[in-house]
Write an enzyme that holds these catalytic residues in place. Structure first.
Site, PDB file in Angstrom:
ATOM      1  N   GLY A  12       0.842  -1.209   0.000  1.00 36.75           N
ATOM      2  CA  GLY A  12       0.000   0.000   0.000  1.00 36.75           C
ATOM      3  C   GLY A  12       0.868   1.248   0.000  1.00 36.75           C
ATOM      4  O   GLY A  12       1.845   1.323   0.737  1.00 36.75           O
ATOM      5  N   ARG A  73       1.178  -5.212  -5.750  1.00 37.28           N
ATOM      6  CA  ARG A  73       1.288  -6.427  -4.936  1.00 37.28           C
ATOM      7  C   ARG A  73       1.514  -7.571  -5.913  1.00 37.28           C
ATOM      8  O   ARG A  73       0.829  -7.662  -6.930  1.00 37.28           O
ATOM      9  CB  ARG A  73       0.022  -6.629  -4.108  1.00 37.28           C
ATOM     10  CG  ARG A  73      -0.171  -5.517  -3.073  1.00 37.28           C
ATOM     11  CD  ARG A  73      -1.201  -5.895  -2.020  1.00 37.28           C
ATOM     12  NE  ARG A  73      -1.236  -4.904  -0.951  1.00 37.28           N
ATOM     13  CZ  ARG A  73      -2.104  -3.885  -0.899  1.00 37.28           C
ATOM     14  NH1 ARG A  73      -3.001  -3.729  -1.858  1.00 37.28           N
ATOM     15  NH2 ARG A  73      -2.079  -3.034   0.110  1.00 37.28           N
ATOM     16  N   ASP A 104       5.394  -4.839   6.222  1.00 39.22           N
ATOM     17  CA  ASP A 104       6.018  -6.106   6.632  1.00 39.22           C
ATOM     18  C   ASP A 104       6.099  -7.113   5.486  1.00 39.22           C
ATOM     19  O   ASP A 104       7.092  -7.840   5.374  1.00 39.22           O
ATOM     20  CB  ASP A 104       5.328  -6.700   7.860  1.00 39.22           C
ATOM     21  CG  ASP A 104       3.890  -7.098   7.594  1.00 39.22           C
ATOM     22  OD1 ASP A 104       3.214  -6.393   6.833  1.00 39.22           O
ATOM     23  OD2 ASP A 104       3.444  -8.126   8.141  1.00 39.22           O
ATOM     24  N   THR A 127       4.068   2.641   5.554  1.00 40.61           N
ATOM     25  CA  THR A 127       2.674   2.179   5.582  1.00 40.61           C
ATOM     26  C   THR A 127       1.898   3.073   6.539  1.00 40.61           C
ATOM     27  O   THR A 127       2.410   3.425   7.609  1.00 40.61           O
ATOM     28  CB  THR A 127       2.546   0.710   6.038  1.00 40.61           C
ATOM     29  OG1 THR A 127       1.189   0.464   6.448  1.00 40.61           O
ATOM     30  CG2 THR A 127       3.458   0.372   7.203  1.00 40.61           C
ATOM     31  N   ASP A 129      -0.473   2.235   8.320  1.00 42.23           N
ATOM     32  CA  ASP A 129      -1.036   1.482   9.450  1.00 42.23           C
ATOM     33  C   ASP A 129      -0.224   1.557  10.747  1.00 42.23           C
ATOM     34  O   ASP A 129      -0.748   1.260  11.816  1.00 42.23           O
ATOM     35  CB  ASP A 129      -1.194   0.004   9.062  1.00 42.23           C
ATOM     36  CG  ASP A 129      -2.295  -0.205   8.038  1.00 42.23           C
ATOM     37  OD1 ASP A 129      -3.080   0.730   7.825  1.00 42.23           O
ATOM     38  OD2 ASP A 129      -2.359  -1.293   7.445  1.00 42.23           O
ATOM     39  N   ASP A 131       1.983  -0.503  11.742  1.00 40.25           N
ATOM     40  CA  ASP A 131       1.876  -1.848  12.320  1.00 40.25           C
ATOM     41  C   ASP A 131       3.215  -2.586  12.367  1.00 40.25           C
ATOM     42  O   ASP A 131       3.241  -3.814  12.422  1.00 40.25           O
ATOM     43  CB  ASP A 131       0.830  -2.669  11.544  1.00 40.25           C
ATOM     44  CG  ASP A 131       1.150  -2.756  10.054  1.00 40.25           C
ATOM     45  OD1 ASP A 131       2.098  -2.081   9.597  1.00 40.25           O
ATOM     46  OD2 ASP A 131       0.459  -3.502   9.341  1.00 40.25           O
ATOM     47  N   ARG A 173      -6.535  -2.942   9.665  1.00 40.35           N
ATOM     48  CA  ARG A 173      -7.158  -4.267   9.720  1.00 40.35           C
ATOM     49  C   ARG A 173      -6.790  -4.991  11.001  1.00 40.35           C
ATOM     50  O   ARG A 173      -7.620  -5.590  11.652  1.00 40.35           O
ATOM     51  CB  ARG A 173      -6.724  -5.113   8.511  1.00 40.35           C
ATOM     52  CG  ARG A 173      -7.460  -4.761   7.246  1.00 40.35           C
ATOM     53  CD  ARG A 173      -6.781  -5.338   6.037  1.00 40.35           C
ATOM     54  NE  ARG A 173      -5.466  -4.769   5.845  1.00 40.35           N
ATOM     55  CZ  ARG A 173      -4.645  -5.062   4.855  1.00 40.35           C
ATOM     56  NH1 ARG A 173      -4.994  -5.948   3.980  1.00 40.35           N
ATOM     57  NH2 ARG A 173      -3.471  -4.470   4.740  1.00 40.35           N
TER      58      ARG A 173
HETATM   59  P1  ADP Z   1       3.024  -4.429   2.788  1.00 44.75           P
HETATM   60  O1  ADP Z   1       4.436  -4.399   2.368  1.00 44.75           O
HETATM   61  O2  ADP Z   1       2.395  -3.071   2.829  1.00 44.75           O
HETATM   62  O3  ADP Z   1       2.810  -5.243   4.050  1.00 44.75           O
HETATM   63  P2  ADP Z   1       1.927  -6.664   1.272  1.00 44.75           P
HETATM   64  O4  ADP Z   1       1.764  -7.542   2.464  1.00 44.75           O
HETATM   65  O5  ADP Z   1       0.819  -6.607   0.288  1.00 44.75           O
HETATM   66  O6  ADP Z   1       2.187  -5.135   1.644  1.00 44.75           O
HETATM   67  O7  ADP Z   1       3.286  -7.114   0.554  1.00 44.75           O
HETATM   68  C1  ADP Z   1       3.737  -6.451  -0.581  1.00 44.75           C
HETATM   69  C2  ADP Z   1       4.408  -7.446  -1.516  1.00 44.75           C
HETATM   70  O8  ADP Z   1       5.574  -7.994  -0.870  1.00 44.75           O
HETATM   71  C3  ADP Z   1       3.577  -8.657  -1.880  1.00 44.75           C
HETATM   72  O9  ADP Z   1       2.652  -8.424  -2.912  1.00 44.75           O
HETATM   73  C4  ADP Z   1       4.658  -9.630  -2.329  1.00 44.75           C
HETATM   74  O10 ADP Z   1       5.097  -9.317  -3.632  1.00 44.75           O
HETATM   75  C5  ADP Z   1       5.780  -9.322  -1.337  1.00 44.75           C
HETATM   76  N1  ADP Z   1       5.753 -10.269  -0.203  1.00 44.75           N
HETATM   77  C6  ADP Z   1       4.858 -10.309   0.813  1.00 44.75           C
HETATM   78  N2  ADP Z   1       5.100 -11.318   1.653  1.00 44.75           N
HETATM   79  C7  ADP Z   1       6.161 -11.978   1.149  1.00 44.75           C
HETATM   80  C8  ADP Z   1       6.908 -13.154   1.547  1.00 44.75           C
HETATM   81  N3  ADP Z   1       6.584 -13.850   2.654  1.00 44.75           N
HETATM   82  N4  ADP Z   1       7.942 -13.532   0.783  1.00 44.75           N
HETATM   83  C9  ADP Z   1       8.288 -12.850  -0.340  1.00 44.75           C
HETATM   84  N5  ADP Z   1       7.627 -11.740  -0.761  1.00 44.75           N
HETATM   85  C10 ADP Z   1       6.592 -11.311  -0.047  1.00 44.75           C
HETATM   86  O1  F6P Z   2      -1.792   0.103   3.389  1.00 44.49           O
HETATM   87  C1  F6P Z   2      -2.487  -0.588   4.387  1.00 44.49           C
HETATM   88  C2  F6P Z   2      -3.934  -0.499   4.120  1.00 44.49           C
HETATM   89  O2  F6P Z   2      -4.164   0.852   3.959  1.00 44.49           O
HETATM   90  C3  F6P Z   2      -4.930  -1.059   5.132  1.00 44.49           C
HETATM   91  O3  F6P Z   2      -5.159  -0.256   6.252  1.00 44.49           O
HETATM   92  C4  F6P Z   2      -6.160  -1.280   4.270  1.00 44.49           C
HETATM   93  O4  F6P Z   2      -7.033  -2.202   4.791  1.00 44.49           O
HETATM   94  C5  F6P Z   2      -5.538  -1.761   3.009  1.00 44.49           C
HETATM   95  O5  F6P Z   2      -4.257  -1.169   2.920  1.00 44.49           O
HETATM   96  C6  F6P Z   2      -6.337  -1.517   1.770  1.00 44.49           C
HETATM   97  O6  F6P Z   2      -5.515  -1.692   0.649  1.00 44.49           O
HETATM   98  P1  F6P Z   2      -5.979  -1.909  -0.850  1.00 44.49           P
HETATM   99  O7  F6P Z   2      -7.291  -1.265  -1.039  1.00 44.49           O
HETATM  100  O8  F6P Z   2      -4.880  -1.296  -1.639  1.00 44.49           O
HETATM  101  O9  F6P Z   2      -6.047  -3.389  -1.020  1.00 44.49           O
END
Ligand code: ADP
Ligand code: F6P
Length: 321
Positions: A12, A73, A104, A127, A129, A131, A173
């Site tokens: 995000g 993503r 994360d 982010t 959040d 978090d 969330r």
């Molecule tokens: P954020 O970084 O905001 O937590 P996401 O959880 O959507 O957002 O993760 C962003 C991207 O990072 C994912 O779409 C994926 O490409 C990569 N990613 C997430 N988790 C893993 C993982 N366990 N191993 C490798 N890549 C990951």
């Molecule tokens: O970036 C984190 C976050 O903003 C959460 O708080 C929210 O639930 C989520 O992303 C929504 O993301 P998207 O609409 O891009 O899937």
């Protein structure tokens, strides 16, 4: 001897990502490196959408929300062969270090590249959040809370005029930080967060008590991870019959010009990330703790359990009685 540094934004978007990109590009070049932008997070890394950036390529972005590098993503990035392709693209271009701005999930991707494919990765927390427990603040959080505060102020005017209850649904969330901070600074009468077991009977009892003592308008901040605003509205209506309106802020919280705090953090996080790459460090993340910029091993950082700020939560509750 200068290095070649890659940089991407992932997950995000968050206000301050552009400011951090600007810091990495300009401080990176200042300290004798080349800097390469990668489009759409890990997607662009795998598809080899990589281009050199100069000081002018980050002009006029400091004040902009979102990310000029775009973000994405990519669920396939969990697969080792997809990660291998990304690492090969970096190696073929002679890129020595990679800065990943994200949450994360993005950090887990950076960890895979470092531990399994020998890429020097450094994470910058981005982010709204907030978090990531290893750092007091993530980039974008302060700006998002300011946006929520603006909404609370506007909604308060109209709700007070009509003696109404307003439920404001905010993002988060699994983490209630946006809700807690905005409730405290906006004087909300109720805070509902995922970290606390929810007692809607107690909330309704408090709203009724407020009403009986002449507080006829109340604001409740609800974190999206608990339930939808309309569900809570139905409960309040059924239990105590007060007039309730709802407002779901949604993605409006994720956009907008970064606050002063997020711009300062972006500058300091970006500079620290470049320093770590210059020192040949890898698998680390930067952050802020007790007003000092820190760096930490990524596994250690990800293993720290999130704790919500009970003191802020309790203070907000007491002050709005
Ligand atoms: P954020 O970084 O905001 O937590 P996401 O959880 O959507 O957002 O993760 C962003 C991207 O990072 C994912 O779409 C994926 O490409 C990569 N990613 C997430 N988790 C893993 C993982 N366990 N191993 C490798 N890549 C990951
Ligand atoms: O970036 C984190 C976050 O903003 C959460 O708080 C929210 O639930 C989520 O992303 C929504 O993301 P998207 O609409 O891009 O899937």
């Amino acid at each position: 001897m200068g290095k070649s540094i890659g940089i991407l934004t992932s997950g995000g978007d968050a206000p301050g990502m552009n400011a951090a990109l600007r810091a990495v590009v300009r401080y990176g070049i200042y300290s004798s490196n080349k800097v390469f932008g990668i489009e759409r997070g890990y997607e662009g890394l795998v598809d080899d959408v990589i281009f050199e950036m100069d000081r002018r390529s980050v002009s006029d972005i400091l004040h902009r929300g979102g990310t000029i590098l775009k973000t994405a993503r990519l669920p396939e990035f969990l697969q080792p062969e997809v990660q291998r392709k990304a690492a090969e693209n970096l190696k073929n271009r002679g890129i020595d270090g990679l800065v990943v701005i994200g949450g994360d999930g993005s950090f887990r991707g950076a960890r895979e590249l470092s531990e399994n494919f020998g890429i020097n990765t450094i994470g910058i927390p981005g982010t709204i959040d907030n978090d990531l427990a290893y750092t007091d603040y993530t980039l974008g959080f302060d700006s998002a809370v300011n946006t929520v505060l603006w909404a609370i102020n506007n909604l308060r005017d109209t709700m007070t005029s009509h003696d109404r209850v307003c439920i404001i649904e905010v993002m988060g969330r699994r983490c209630g930080d946006i809700a807690i901070y905005s409730a405290l600074s906006g004087g909300a009468e109720g805070i509902i967060i995922p970290e606390e077991p929810q007692d809607f009977d107690k909330l309704c009892g408090q709203l009724k008590a407020n009403y009986d003592k002449g507080k006829t308008s109340n604001i409740i901040i609800l974190a999206e991870g608990v339930c939808h605003a309309e569900e809570l509205k139905a409960v309040i209506k059924e239990k105590i019959g007060l007039t309730v309106r709802t407002s779901v802020l949604g993605h409006i919280q994720r956009g907008g010009s970064p606050s002063n705090m997020d711009r300062v953090l972006a500058a300091l996080f970006g500079k620290k990330a470049v320093d770590l790459i210059n020192e040949g460090k890898t698998n680390r993340v930067v952050g802020i703790r007790h007003n000092a910029i820190i760096d930490m091993d990524i596994n250690e950082a990800l293993s720290i359990k999130s704790k919500f700020n009970e003191d802020l939560y309790e203070t907000a509750r007491i002050l709005s009685l």
